[in-house]
Design a protein around this motif. Sequence first.
Motif, PDB file in Angstrom:
ATOM      1  N   THR A  54       4.780   3.112  -6.704  1.00 38.30           N
ATOM      2  CA  THR A  54       3.369   3.396  -6.971  1.00 38.30           C
ATOM      3  C   THR A  54       2.520   2.136  -6.828  1.00 38.30           C
ATOM      4  O   THR A  54       1.451   2.175  -6.201  1.00 38.30           O
ATOM      5  N   GLU A  55       2.986   1.042  -7.383  1.00 38.75           N
ATOM      6  CA  GLU A  55       2.237  -0.220  -7.265  1.00 38.75           C
ATOM      7  C   GLU A  55       2.117  -0.663  -5.809  1.00 38.75           C
ATOM      8  O   GLU A  55       1.059  -1.111  -5.369  1.00 38.75           O
ATOM      9  N   GLU A  56       3.201  -0.558  -5.063  1.00 35.87           N
ATOM     10  CA  GLU A  56       3.153  -0.949  -3.649  1.00 35.87           C
ATOM     11  C   GLU A  56       2.212  -0.027  -2.873  1.00 35.87           C
ATOM     12  O   GLU A  56       1.436  -0.489  -2.030  1.00 35.87           O
ATOM     13  N   LEU A  57       2.240   1.251  -3.150  1.00 39.71           N
ATOM     14  CA  LEU A  57       1.349   2.186  -2.460  1.00 39.71           C
ATOM     15  C   LEU A  57      -0.113   1.939  -2.803  1.00 39.71           C
ATOM     16  O   LEU A  57      -0.982   2.061  -1.939  1.00 39.71           O
ATOM     17  N   LYS A  58      -0.388   1.578  -4.053  1.00 40.45           N
ATOM     18  CA  LYS A  58      -1.767   1.238  -4.415  1.00 40.45           C
ATOM     19  C   LYS A  58      -2.231   0.013  -3.642  1.00 40.45           C
ATOM     20  O   LYS A  58      -3.379  -0.036  -3.171  1.00 40.45           O
ATOM     21  N   GLU A  59      -1.371  -0.969  -3.492  1.00 43.86           N
ATOM     22  CA  GLU A  59      -1.730  -2.167  -2.735  1.00 43.86           C
ATOM     23  C   GLU A  59      -1.918  -1.838  -1.248  1.00 43.86           C
ATOM     24  O   GLU A  59      -2.861  -2.305  -0.617  1.00 43.86           O
ATOM     25  N   ILE A  60      -1.055  -1.022  -0.694  1.00 47.53           N
ATOM     26  CA  ILE A  60      -1.196  -0.597   0.700  1.00 47.53           C
ATOM     27  C   ILE A  60      -2.526   0.142   0.885  1.00 47.53           C
ATOM     28  O   ILE A  60      -3.244  -0.092   1.862  1.00 47.53           O
ATOM     29  N   SER A  61      -2.882   0.999  -0.062  1.00 48.60           N
ATOM     30  CA  SER A  61      -4.160   1.717   0.013  1.00 48.60           C
ATOM     31  C   SER A  61      -5.342   0.750  -0.024  1.00 48.60           C
ATOM     32  O   SER A  61      -6.312   0.924   0.723  1.00 48.60           O
ATOM     33  N   ARG A  62      -5.255  -0.272  -0.883  1.00 48.11           N
ATOM     34  CA  ARG A  62      -6.329  -1.282  -0.933  1.00 48.11           C
ATOM     35  C   ARG A  62      -6.426  -2.026   0.400  1.00 48.11           C
ATOM     36  O   ARG A  62      -7.530  -2.292   0.889  1.00 48.11           O
ATOM     37  N   MET A  63      -5.283  -2.356   0.969  1.00 48.02           N
ATOM     38  CA  MET A  63      -5.281  -3.060   2.258  1.00 48.02           C
ATOM     39  C   MET A  63      -5.875  -2.177   3.357  1.00 48.02           C
ATOM     40  O   MET A  63      -6.645  -2.660   4.198  1.00 48.02           O
ATOM     41  N   LEU A  64      -5.530  -0.902   3.354  1.00 50.77           N
ATOM     42  CA  LEU A  64      -6.091   0.027   4.341  1.00 50.77           C
ATOM     43  C   LEU A  64      -7.596   0.139   4.175  1.00 50.77           C
ATOM     44  O   LEU A  64      -8.335   0.119   5.169  1.00 50.77           O
ATOM     45  N   GLN A  65      -8.052   0.236   2.933  1.00 49.72           N
ATOM     46  CA  GLN A  65      -9.496   0.314   2.682  1.00 49.72           C
ATOM     47  C   GLN A  65     -10.205  -0.947   3.160  1.00 49.72           C
ATOM     48  O   GLN A  65     -11.290  -0.880   3.746  1.00 49.72           O
TER      49      GLN A  65
END
Length: 114
Positions: free
Chosen positions: A95-106
């Motif tokens: 979950t933490e890694e996916l949140k970071e990936i989402s921030r990077m995508l944004q």
Amino acid sequence: MKSFEELTVWKRSCRMTVELYKSLRSCNDCGLKGQMTRAAVSIPSNIAEGAERRTHKEFINFLAIAKGSAAELRTQIYIASEVGIMTREDCRKFTEELKEISRMLQGLIASLSS
């Protein structure tokens, strides 16, 4: 950017996908496992496909799809944890890694939009 392979977000999403596959190796729930692996593979795949398109607008669209797949996978990970397919620790890690990936995508979407 020379190629999508240079994007940190693509590299991280590939690594996360490989780790997810490894963590689900012994999972016998084919339905949820299949959904999770498809969503995970969708993230770096859409980044790559978008990067190879002709315009920033197309790339942004594919990045948005990748971001949606990250949210889908976070939901599935929560469910997997609740039904005992995934440990709470793995749930937290992914979950933490996916949140970071989402921030990077944004962030990439924002930079391409300006």
